[in-house]
Structures are given as structure tokens and as C-alpha cells.
Design a protein around this motif. Structure first.
Motif, PDB file in Angstrom:
ATOM      1  N   ALA A 199       8.092 -17.214 130.579  1.00  0.00           N
ATOM      2  CA  ALA A 199       8.120 -17.460 129.133  1.00  0.00           C
ATOM      3  C   ALA A 199       6.716 -17.753 128.601  1.00  0.00           C
ATOM      4  CB  ALA A 199       9.065 -18.622 128.810  1.00  0.00           C
ATOM      5  N   LEU A 200       5.957 -18.570 129.343  1.00  0.00           N
ATOM      6  CA  LEU A 200       4.582 -18.874 128.934  1.00  0.00           C
ATOM      7  C   LEU A 200       3.728 -17.612 128.929  1.00  0.00           C
ATOM      8  CD1 LEU A 200       3.944 -22.221 130.844  1.00  0.00           C
ATOM      9  CD2 LEU A 200       4.190 -21.923 128.367  1.00  0.00           C
ATOM     10  N   ALA A 201       3.887 -16.788 129.953  1.00  0.00           N
ATOM     11  CA  ALA A 201       3.110 -15.551 130.044  1.00  0.00           C
ATOM     12  C   ALA A 201       3.401 -14.644 128.857  1.00  0.00           C
ATOM     13  CB  ALA A 201       3.407 -14.830 131.352  1.00  0.00           C
ATOM     14  N   ASP A 202       4.671 -14.514 128.512  1.00  0.00           N
ATOM     15  CA  ASP A 202       5.043 -13.677 127.370  1.00  0.00           C
ATOM     16  C   ASP A 202       4.470 -14.227 126.072  1.00  0.00           C
ATOM     17  OD1 ASP A 202       6.432 -11.992 129.059  1.00  0.00           O
ATOM     18  OD2 ASP A 202       8.404 -12.855 128.598  1.00  0.00           O
ATOM     19  N   HIS A 203       4.548 -15.536 125.914  1.00  0.00           N
ATOM     20  CA  HIS A 203       4.036 -16.171 124.695  1.00  0.00           C
ATOM     21  C   HIS A 203       2.514 -16.025 124.596  1.00  0.00           C
ATOM     22  CE1 HIS A 203       3.933 -18.881 121.305  1.00  0.00           C
ATOM     23  NE2 HIS A 203       2.985 -19.592 121.924  1.00  0.00           N
ATOM     24  N   VAL A 204       1.833 -16.307 125.697  1.00  0.00           N
ATOM     25  CA  VAL A 204       0.370 -16.203 125.710  1.00  0.00           C
ATOM     26  C   VAL A 204      -0.062 -14.758 125.485  1.00  0.00           C
ATOM     27  CG1 VAL A 204      -1.659 -16.385 127.200  1.00  0.00           C
ATOM     28  CG2 VAL A 204      -0.029 -18.251 127.111  1.00  0.00           C
TER      29      VAL A 204
ATOM     30  N   PHE B 292      -2.644 -19.964 136.095  1.00  0.00           N
ATOM     31  CA  PHE B 292      -1.720 -19.064 136.780  1.00  0.00           C
ATOM     32  C   PHE B 292      -2.146 -18.867 138.238  1.00  0.00           C
ATOM     33  CE2 PHE B 292      -0.033 -18.395 132.639  1.00  0.00           C
ATOM     34  CZ  PHE B 292       1.258 -17.910 132.822  1.00  0.00           C
ATOM     35  N   ALA B 293      -3.450 -18.745 138.468  1.00  0.00           N
ATOM     36  CA  ALA B 293      -3.946 -18.571 139.836  1.00  0.00           C
ATOM     37  C   ALA B 293      -3.715 -19.824 140.666  1.00  0.00           C
ATOM     38  CB  ALA B 293      -5.427 -18.215 139.819  1.00  0.00           C
ATOM     39  N   LYS B 294      -3.928 -20.982 140.089  1.00  0.00           N
ATOM     40  CA  LYS B 294      -3.736 -22.245 140.809  1.00  0.00           C
ATOM     41  C   LYS B 294      -2.300 -22.354 141.310  1.00  0.00           C
ATOM     42  CE  LYS B 294      -5.224 -26.418 141.924  1.00  0.00           C
ATOM     43  NZ  LYS B 294      -6.070 -26.604 143.067  1.00  0.00           N
ATOM     44  N   LEU B 295      -1.368 -21.860 140.510  1.00  0.00           N
ATOM     45  CA  LEU B 295       0.039 -21.879 140.904  1.00  0.00           C
ATOM     46  C   LEU B 295       0.430 -20.669 141.758  1.00  0.00           C
ATOM     47  CD1 LEU B 295       1.655 -23.098 137.575  1.00  0.00           C
ATOM     48  CD2 LEU B 295       1.678 -24.304 139.764  1.00  0.00           C
ATOM     49  N   GLY B 296      -0.471 -19.702 141.865  1.00  0.00           N
ATOM     50  CA  GLY B 296      -0.162 -18.500 142.634  1.00  0.00           C
ATOM     51  C   GLY B 296       0.808 -17.577 141.925  1.00  0.00           C
ATOM     52  N   VAL B 297       0.848 -17.666 140.603  1.00  0.00           N
ATOM     53  CA  VAL B 297       1.754 -16.830 139.805  1.00  0.00           C
ATOM     54  C   VAL B 297       0.982 -15.588 139.366  1.00  0.00           C
ATOM     55  CG1 VAL B 297       3.172 -16.703 137.733  1.00  0.00           C
ATOM     56  CG2 VAL B 297       3.077 -18.827 139.043  1.00  0.00           C
ATOM     57  N   ARG B 298       1.378 -14.456 139.921  1.00  0.00           N
ATOM     58  CA  ARG B 298       0.660 -13.199 139.704  1.00  0.00           C
ATOM     59  C   ARG B 298       1.338 -12.389 138.601  1.00  0.00           C
ATOM     60  NH1 ARG B 298      -0.425  -7.992 142.843  1.00  0.00           N
ATOM     61  NH2 ARG B 298      -2.697  -8.003 143.004  1.00  0.00           N
ATOM     62  N   GLN B 299       1.080 -12.761 137.391  1.00  0.00           N
ATOM     63  CA  GLN B 299       1.611 -12.054 136.227  1.00  0.00           C
ATOM     64  C   GLN B 299       0.661 -10.918 135.890  1.00  0.00           C
ATOM     65  OE1 GLN B 299       4.244 -12.435 134.149  1.00  0.00           O
ATOM     66  NE2 GLN B 299       5.198 -14.253 135.029  1.00  0.00           N
ATOM     67  N   LYS B 300       0.807  -9.789 136.596  1.00  0.00           N
ATOM     68  CA  LYS B 300      -0.168  -8.705 136.469  1.00  0.00           C
ATOM     69  C   LYS B 300      -0.310  -8.214 135.034  1.00  0.00           C
ATOM     70  CE  LYS B 300      -2.141  -4.701 138.570  1.00  0.00           C
ATOM     71  NZ  LYS B 300      -3.121  -4.574 137.543  1.00  0.00           N
ATOM     72  N   HIS B 301       0.786  -8.070 134.320  1.00  0.00           N
ATOM     73  CA  HIS B 301       0.667  -7.578 132.935  1.00  0.00           C
ATOM     74  C   HIS B 301      -0.143  -8.553 132.081  1.00  0.00           C
ATOM     75  CE1 HIS B 301       4.033 -10.352 132.300  1.00  0.00           C
ATOM     76  NE2 HIS B 301       3.794 -10.252 131.006  1.00  0.00           N
ATOM     77  N   LEU B 302       0.033  -9.841 132.303  1.00  0.00           N
ATOM     78  CA  LEU B 302      -0.742 -10.837 131.564  1.00  0.00           C
ATOM     79  C   LEU B 302      -2.202 -10.796 131.994  1.00  0.00           C
ATOM     80  CD1 LEU B 302      -1.064 -13.210 129.623  1.00  0.00           C
ATOM     81  CD2 LEU B 302      -0.402 -14.722 131.522  1.00  0.00           C
TER      82      LEU B 302
ATOM     83  N   ASP C 116      -3.897  -8.343 133.276  1.00  0.00           N
ATOM     84  CA  ASP C 116      -4.529  -7.130 132.756  1.00  0.00           C
ATOM     85  C   ASP C 116      -4.925  -7.322 131.295  1.00  0.00           C
ATOM     86  OD1 ASP C 116      -4.220  -5.831 135.190  1.00  0.00           O
ATOM     87  OD2 ASP C 116      -2.460  -4.673 134.542  1.00  0.00           O
ATOM     88  N   ALA C 117      -4.043  -7.933 130.528  1.00  0.00           N
ATOM     89  CA  ALA C 117      -4.333  -8.181 129.111  1.00  0.00           C
ATOM     90  C   ALA C 117      -5.442  -9.222 128.946  1.00  0.00           C
ATOM     91  CB  ALA C 117      -3.063  -8.637 128.385  1.00  0.00           C
ATOM     92  N   VAL C 118      -5.433 -10.256 129.789  1.00  0.00           N
ATOM     93  CA  VAL C 118      -6.495 -11.266 129.754  1.00  0.00           C
ATOM     94  C   VAL C 118      -7.831 -10.617 130.106  1.00  0.00           C
ATOM     95  CG1 VAL C 118      -7.400 -13.322 130.914  1.00  0.00           C
ATOM     96  CG2 VAL C 118      -5.025 -13.276 130.179  1.00  0.00           C
ATOM     97  N   ALA C 119      -7.830  -9.742 131.098  1.00  0.00           N
ATOM     98  CA  ALA C 119      -9.066  -9.047 131.477  1.00  0.00           C
ATOM     99  C   ALA C 119      -9.606  -8.253 130.300  1.00  0.00           C
ATOM    100  CB  ALA C 119      -8.813  -8.133 132.679  1.00  0.00           C
ATOM    101  N   HIS C 120      -8.735  -7.533 129.627  1.00  0.00           N
ATOM    102  CA  HIS C 120      -9.154  -6.740 128.460  1.00  0.00           C
ATOM    103  C   HIS C 120      -9.730  -7.637 127.369  1.00  0.00           C
ATOM    104  CE1 HIS C 120      -8.590  -4.697 124.572  1.00  0.00           C
ATOM    105  NE2 HIS C 120      -9.057  -3.661 125.250  1.00  0.00           N
ATOM    106  N   GLU C 121      -9.035  -8.704 127.057  1.00  0.00           N
ATOM    107  CA  GLU C 121      -9.495  -9.620 126.005  1.00  0.00           C
ATOM    108  C   GLU C 121     -10.793 -10.314 126.423  1.00  0.00           C
ATOM    109  OE1 GLU C 121      -9.285 -10.982 122.178  1.00  0.00           O
ATOM    110  OE2 GLU C 121      -7.908  -9.547 123.110  1.00  0.00           O
TER     111      GLU C 121
ATOM    112  N   LEU D 165      -6.544  -9.759 142.523  1.00  0.00           N
ATOM    113  CA  LEU D 165      -6.638  -8.732 141.477  1.00  0.00           C
ATOM    114  C   LEU D 165      -8.092  -8.309 141.304  1.00  0.00           C
ATOM    115  CD1 LEU D 165      -4.239 -10.357 138.847  1.00  0.00           C
ATOM    116  CD2 LEU D 165      -3.733  -8.442 140.384  1.00  0.00           C
ATOM    117  N   ALA D 166      -8.442  -7.191 141.873  1.00  0.00           N
ATOM    118  CA  ALA D 166      -9.824  -6.708 141.825  1.00  0.00           C
ATOM    119  C   ALA D 166     -10.020  -5.809 140.606  1.00  0.00           C
ATOM    120  CB  ALA D 166     -10.161  -5.968 143.108  1.00  0.00           C
ATOM    121  N   ASP D 167     -10.115  -6.406 139.443  1.00  0.00           N
ATOM    122  CA  ASP D 167     -10.364  -5.662 138.209  1.00  0.00           C
ATOM    123  C   ASP D 167     -11.867  -5.376 138.156  1.00  0.00           C
ATOM    124  OD1 ASP D 167     -11.059  -5.120 135.421  1.00  0.00           O
ATOM    125  OD2 ASP D 167      -8.981  -5.651 134.979  1.00  0.00           O
TER     126      ASP D 167
END
Length: 156
Positions: A14-19, A38-48, A50-55, A80-82
């Protein structure tokens, strides 16, 4: 939640979708904090991510050294090797070379090595700045920096 190590996947979704919907409103610090959490928790929300990388690419000049190193660390921690993002981080770090603290230098080296991303300008910068700032390196900084150079087989 990241500091407590508590993981609630439905909440993180839910947080990932909102953010994700509000990424354009975040400044550099917010983007770096999101990736770190997200990394500290080990939660790999790739779609998020990818969007964070773009922003982050759009706002890269706003990132301070801690934001840069935390973002690189988070992507490395998540595996994630972007390459576009990491190249931009490396380039921005070059402009801020004298602002980098020991922890940021070691974190950048560790992050790139973890992702097996050999970036000669970055590792030359880390080497030069680590030598200049060696008295401020804590044992963890020394270990991470040495490991990074060893992992990529970087010899002088």
C-alpha cells in the motif's frame, strides 16, 4: 518500520502504491529515504524502485552526498543494478568529491562492488579521497572499502 525490522507486506504494498503516485512531489531526501527504507526491510518493490530511479535521475543535482550513497546502497542491497542511475550517481559524486565523508565513500564503493559494477572514475575518486581522509575512517569503513576493491580485483 525499517529501524524496528518489522515487516508487514500488505502495508508495504500500500505504501509503495501511494508513494509511486506521489514521486514527482518528493525531493531528493525523500527519494533517498524511500529507497533506504524499502532496502532496509528487504522489500524489493521493483516497479517502485524503477520509478524512484527515474525520478532520481530528474532530480540528481539536488542529491547531497548522503542521498547519493544511501540510494546506491539501497539499490545494491536489493540487487537492482540500474546502470543508468548508478552512472548518474557516479557522475554526481565526481562534482561533490570533496564533500564526501568516509562512510559515504565506503558505502559507494561497497554498493558498486556488490552489484559488480566496475566504474573506474568512481573507484579512482574513492581511492584518492580515502587516502586524503583516512584518519576519519572507522573500522567498518575500512572493511567495506577494502572488500569493495578486493571484490572487483582492483590493484594499483
Amino acid at each position: 518500520f525499517a529501524t524496528l525490522g518489522f515487516l508487514n507486506l500488505p502495508l508495504m504494498d500500500a505504501l509503495a502504491d501511494h508513494v509511486h503516485a506521489k514521486l514527482s512531489e518528493l525531493r531528493a531526501q525523500g527519494l533517498a529515504n524511500i529507497t533506504w527504507s524499502f532496502a532496509k526491510l528487504g522489500v524489493r518493490q521493483k516497479h517502485l524502485m524503477d520509478a524512484v530511479a527515474h525520478e532520481s535521475l530528474v532530480k540528481m543535482s539536488e542529491f547531497d552526498p548522503q542521498n547519493l550513497s544511501n540510494t546506491a546502497w539501497a539499490f545494491a542491497k536489493l540487487g537492482l543494478a540500474d546502470e543508468t542511475l548508478l552512472h548518474a550517481i557516479s557522475t554526481e559524486v565526481q562534482h561533490r568529491r570533496f564533500e564526501l565523508l568516509a562512510r559515504e565513500l565506503s558505502s559507494l564503493a561497497w554498493s558498486f562492488a556488490t552489484l559488480k559494477m566496475f566504474d573506474l572514475p568512481l573507484f579512482e575518486l574513492v581511492s584518492q579521497q580515502a587516502i586524503a581522509k583516512i584518519s576519519s575512517f572507522e573500522p567498518l569503513d575500512i572493511a567495506n572499502t577494502a572488500w569493495a576493491f578486493s571484490a572487483l580485483k582492483l590493484l594499483d
